[in-house]
Design a protein around this motif. Structure first.
Motif, short mmCIF file in Angstrom:
data_model
loop_
_atom_site.label_atom_id
_atom_site.label_comp_id
_atom_site.label_asym_id
_atom_site.label_seq_id
_atom_site.Cartn_x
_atom_site.Cartn_y
_atom_site.Cartn_z
N THR A 65 42.63 -7.18 130.98
CA THR A 65 41.73 -8.11 130.29
C THR A 65 40.52 -8.38 131.19
O THR A 65 40.63 -8.40 132.42
CB THR A 65 42.44 -9.42 129.95
OG1 THR A 65 42.84 -10.06 131.17
CG2 THR A 65 43.67 -9.16 129.10
N ILE A 66 39.39 -8.61 130.56
CA ILE A 66 38.14 -8.82 131.31
C ILE A 66 38.22 -10.07 132.18
O ILE A 66 37.57 -10.15 133.24
CB ILE A 66 36.94 -8.89 130.34
CG1 ILE A 66 35.62 -8.74 131.12
CG2 ILE A 66 36.97 -10.16 129.53
CD1 ILE A 66 35.45 -7.43 131.79
N LYS A 67 39.02 -11.05 131.78
CA LYS A 67 39.13 -12.27 132.57
C LYS A 67 39.76 -12.03 133.94
O LYS A 67 39.59 -12.82 134.85
CB LYS A 67 39.95 -13.32 131.80
CG LYS A 67 39.23 -13.87 130.57
CD LYS A 67 40.00 -15.02 129.96
CE LYS A 67 39.22 -15.62 128.79
NZ LYS A 67 39.91 -16.79 128.20
N ARG A 68 40.49 -10.92 134.07
CA ARG A 68 41.15 -10.61 135.34
C ARG A 68 40.40 -9.55 136.13
O ARG A 68 40.94 -9.02 137.12
CB ARG A 68 42.58 -10.14 135.07
CG ARG A 68 43.45 -11.20 134.40
CD ARG A 68 44.84 -10.65 134.12
NE ARG A 68 45.69 -11.65 133.48
CZ ARG A 68 46.94 -11.39 133.05
NH1 ARG A 68 47.44 -10.18 133.21
NH2 ARG A 68 47.65 -12.34 132.48
N ALA A 69 39.19 -9.23 135.73
CA ALA A 69 38.43 -8.17 136.40
C ALA A 69 38.21 -8.48 137.88
O ALA A 69 38.21 -7.58 138.73
CB ALA A 69 37.08 -7.97 135.71
N GLY A 70 38.04 -9.76 138.20
CA GLY A 70 37.83 -10.15 139.59
C GLY A 70 39.01 -9.81 140.49
O GLY A 70 38.84 -9.60 141.70
N ASN A 71 40.23 -9.74 139.90
CA ASN A 71 41.41 -9.40 140.70
C ASN A 71 41.31 -7.98 141.27
O ASN A 71 41.81 -7.71 142.37
CB ASN A 71 42.68 -9.53 139.85
CG ASN A 71 42.97 -10.96 139.44
OD1 ASN A 71 42.47 -11.90 140.07
ND2 ASN A 71 43.75 -11.15 138.40
N LEU A 72 40.70 -7.09 140.50
CA LEU A 72 40.54 -5.71 140.96
C LEU A 72 39.61 -5.64 142.16
O LEU A 72 39.88 -4.92 143.13
CB LEU A 72 40.01 -4.83 139.83
CG LEU A 72 40.95 -4.62 138.64
CD1 LEU A 72 40.21 -3.98 137.47
CD2 LEU A 72 42.13 -3.76 139.05
N LEU A 73 38.52 -6.41 142.11
CA LEU A 73 37.60 -6.44 143.25
C LEU A 73 38.25 -7.12 144.46
O LEU A 73 37.99 -6.74 145.61
CB LEU A 73 36.31 -7.15 142.88
CG LEU A 73 35.37 -6.40 141.93
CD1 LEU A 73 34.05 -7.16 141.80
CD2 LEU A 73 35.12 -4.98 142.40
N THR A 74 39.08 -8.14 144.20
CA THR A 74 39.81 -8.77 145.30
C THR A 74 40.71 -7.77 146.00
O THR A 74 40.77 -7.71 147.24
CB THR A 74 40.65 -9.95 144.78
OG1 THR A 74 39.79 -10.90 144.14
CG2 THR A 74 41.40 -10.64 145.91
N ALA A 75 41.40 -6.93 145.19
CA ALA A 75 42.26 -5.90 145.77
C ALA A 75 41.44 -4.89 146.57
O ALA A 75 41.87 -4.43 147.63
CB ALA A 75 43.02 -5.19 144.65
N CYS A 76 40.24 -4.54 146.07
CA CYS A 76 39.34 -3.64 146.81
C CYS A 76 38.99 -4.22 148.18
O CYS A 76 39.08 -3.53 149.20
CB CYS A 76 38.04 -3.42 146.03
SG CYS A 76 38.15 -2.23 144.70
#
Length: 412
Positions: free
Chosen positions: A288-299
């Motif tokens: 979901t787009i609301k969790r997109a920031g989690n992917l960058l956090t993992a990066c």
């Protein structure tokens, strides 16, 4: 009724992408290598490859504007025929014209064609499938892109080593021609837009319209652009500069072994992109787009072990393994994020603007990359002996961007 993803037309677009991207990757690998082998000049090699990058930046917005005003199928066909003619023309003139000039011009044209071609492919997705399939379609396109980036240089290198430059160019030229013929049979819905004035007035009007949409009508798209540019500037550029520098200059490997290990690391990057594209398709229902920031956090978090191991571990082999694993993880998460962002932009943008908006975003975010490369080139030069600090800086800034991104998308 839900439209299936792999329709005849989408399948033909994917096959065309496989041939075009693979051929482009193979040729763009073989030509600079031929120049380096011929002249032995790393400075000339760097200058030529840097010049080749410029048309891609300049022509991406043009490609997006054209894709909204011309049938996207026709753009693909014409550009593949043009690429085939360009490559075969190089073969014809390579004994007649100064080879450095010929390679420079050819590479610039190839990069320019790629910059014009790609917005048309991305903009065609909303016309070829429905909104529920956007994530899956973008995942397929990114998988093809990553796979071509991985296999193109490898197979191009094998052909180049065994049969020489002429064989690589001839095979790729024929492939582009066959791809163009196949793409003639693609049917992409197209509604002609009215254009007033001459071509420059039309370009100015289209560019202004797309920028206004990004800034005013859909500011969240503009925020996406800032996030992507920030990640390119502070994270992607660090990986691009750090990987060869750390492996060949900082870690104490013998030169031949260092070059070989760097090649493996490059393969790991491409493999991470391929894995990320596949993950985006497999887990699209949960992204979901609301969790997109989690992917960058993992990066961002994937960067910190690189810094800590350089600071604390004396073993060159352990350092190398950690660096490669971290870069692989960064590529996986960043590719999933890229697929998600592209799907979001395609969903939020009207069809008559999607090509132009995507092109503007590609252009601006791509410009951030060379700026970041220059920045980290200076930082690593100034921070000799303390490379961990430069990587730590990248991780901290990237994590800050990720936190801001989470706040942006959590409100949607």
């Amino acid at each position: 009724m839900k439209k299936k993803l792999f329709t005849k037309d989408f399948t033909l677009v994917v096959i065309g992408q496989i041939i075009s991207l693979f051929g482009n990757a193979a040729v763009r690998f073989a030509l600079p290598l031929y120049l380096l082998n011929l002249t032995g000049s790393s400075a000339l090699y760097g200058t030529v490859t840097a010049c080749a990058f410029i048309p891609s930046i300049l022509l991406s917005p043009v490609g997006g504007m054209i894709s909204d005003r011309v049938n996207k199928r026709n753009i693909m066909v014409v550009l593949d025929f043009l690429t085939s003619a360009l490559i075969l023309g190089f073969l014809f003139f390579m004994q007649e014209i100064n080879i450095v000039l010929l390679i420079t011009v050819t590479l610039m044209l190839l990069y320019g064609i790629a910059g014009t071609y790609q917005p048309s492919v991305q903009a065609s997705i909303p016309d070829l499938t429905d909104q529920e399939n956007f994530m899956a379609a973008n995942s397929v396109i990114n998988t093809v892109n990553s796979f071509s980036s991985l296999t193109g240089p490898v197979i191009g290198g094998i052909l180049y080593s065994a049969y020489g430059l002429e064989a690589v160019l001839l095979i790729c030229g024929i492939c582009f021609f066959l791809s163009a013929v196949m793409e003639i049979f693609i049917k992409i819905p197209f509604q002609k837009q009215i254009s007033g004035g001459n071509i420059w007035e039309t370009v100015k009007k289209d560019f202004t319209k797309s920028v206004y949409f990004i800034r005013r009508e859909k500011p969240v798209v503009g925020k996406c652009l800032l996030v992507i540019s920030g990640i390119n500037l502070f994270l992607s550029a660090m990986i691009v500069v750090a990987l060869p520098y750390l492996i060949t200059e900082v870690l104490s490997f013998e030169e031949t072994r260092a070059n070989t290990l760097y090649g493996f690391a490059q393969g790991a990057l491409a493999g991470g992109g391929l894995a990320g594209a596949m993950c985006a398709g497999i887990f699209r229902e949960k992204l979901t787009i609301k969790r997109a920031g989690n992917l960058l956090t993992a990066c961002a978090l994937s960067v910190f072990p690189m810094s800590f191991t350089l600071l604390l571990t004396p073993s060159e082999t352990i350092n190398y393994m950690i660096i490669v694993l971290c870069c692989f993880a960064v590529m996986v998460f960043s590719t999933v994020f890229s697929v998600q962002m592209m799907s979001f932009i395609q969903t939020e943008t009207p069809k008559n603007l999607v090509g132009k908006v995507i092109a503007v975003m590609i252009t601006v975010s791509t410009c951030a990359q060379p700026l970041g490369n220059a920045l980290y080139g200076i930082l690593f030069e100034l921070g000799k002996g303390a490379e961990f600090a430069v990587i730590l800086f990248s991780g901290i800034v990237s994590l800050s961007i990720a936190m801001k991104t989470k706040n942006i998308f959590a409100r949607l």
